[in-house]
Design an enzyme around this catalytic site. Structure first.
Site, mmCIF file in Angstrom:
data_model
loop_
_atom_site.group_PDB
_atom_site.id
_atom_site.type_symbol
_atom_site.label_atom_id
_atom_site.label_comp_id
_atom_site.label_asym_id
_atom_site.label_seq_id
_atom_site.Cartn_x
_atom_site.Cartn_y
_atom_site.Cartn_z
ATOM 1 C CG HIS A 48 -1.814 -1.213 1.223
ATOM 2 N ND1 HIS A 48 -2.919 -1.323 0.416
ATOM 3 C CD2 HIS A 48 -1.738 -2.385 1.906
ATOM 4 C CE1 HIS A 48 -3.490 -2.484 0.599
ATOM 5 N NE2 HIS A 48 -2.789 -3.163 1.508
ATOM 6 N N GLY A 49 0.389 2.318 -0.573
ATOM 7 C CA GLY A 49 1.159 3.543 -0.660
ATOM 8 C C GLY A 49 1.773 3.732 -2.031
ATOM 9 C CB CYS A 50 2.539 1.571 -4.784
ATOM 10 S SG CYS A 50 3.956 1.004 -3.829
ATOM 11 C CB ALA A 51 0.435 5.726 -7.940
ATOM 12 C CB SER A 52 1.544 1.014 -9.966
ATOM 13 O OG SER A 52 1.949 2.136 -10.666
#
Length: 136
Positions: A48-52
């Site tokens: 989590h915390g990734c745009a992808s």
């Protein structure tokens, strides 16, 4: 502290004159990775915390840290490959001592990634450190 694989990547980057070439090289690193098995693309491995979409599947064997990963974005898949070069093969007790920001800085990544990509890399590094700390 960097692995031999990461040092080789640093050497490769030294031969690439501009960021466009480096960017393509990162993408090529990701394309060269074996895709993560669909069975591992589950909520427990999602970062989590990734745009992808990003998944990391860690493995610790004989006290040595390894991980596989995947993403639905080519550049992020390449960044996973860069992190694999940095961390795979490091003794699990030493994973937390890797100064990922400094090492990635040697590649020029700190200055050339968007804020979203930087946050995603930071989230991946945090996950790697959490897994290693729990296993150490």
């Amino acid at each position: 502290m960097a692995t031999e694989a990461f040092e080789e990547l640093v050497e490769d980057f030294e031969f690439l004159d501009d960021w466009e070439d480096r960017y393509r090289h990162v993408i090529d690193q990701g394309k060269a990775m074996v895709p993560l098995d669909e069975a591992f693309k589950v909520p427990a491995t999602k970062v989590h915390g990734c745009a992808s979409q990003v998944w990391l599947q860690p493995k610790i064997e004989n006290g040595v840290f390894q991980f596989d990963g995947d993403s639905d974005a080519l550049i992020v898949r390449g960044l996973i490959a860069v992190l694999r070069a940095l961390y795979n093969g490091v003794p699990v007790a030493q994973v937390g001592q890797v100064d990922a920001r400094a090492e990635l800085g040697r590649l020029g990544l700190n200055e050339h990634l968007s804020a979203q990509r930087s946050n995603g890399v930071r989230s991946m590094i945090e996950r790697i450190n959490e897994v290693a700390l729990a296993a150490a």
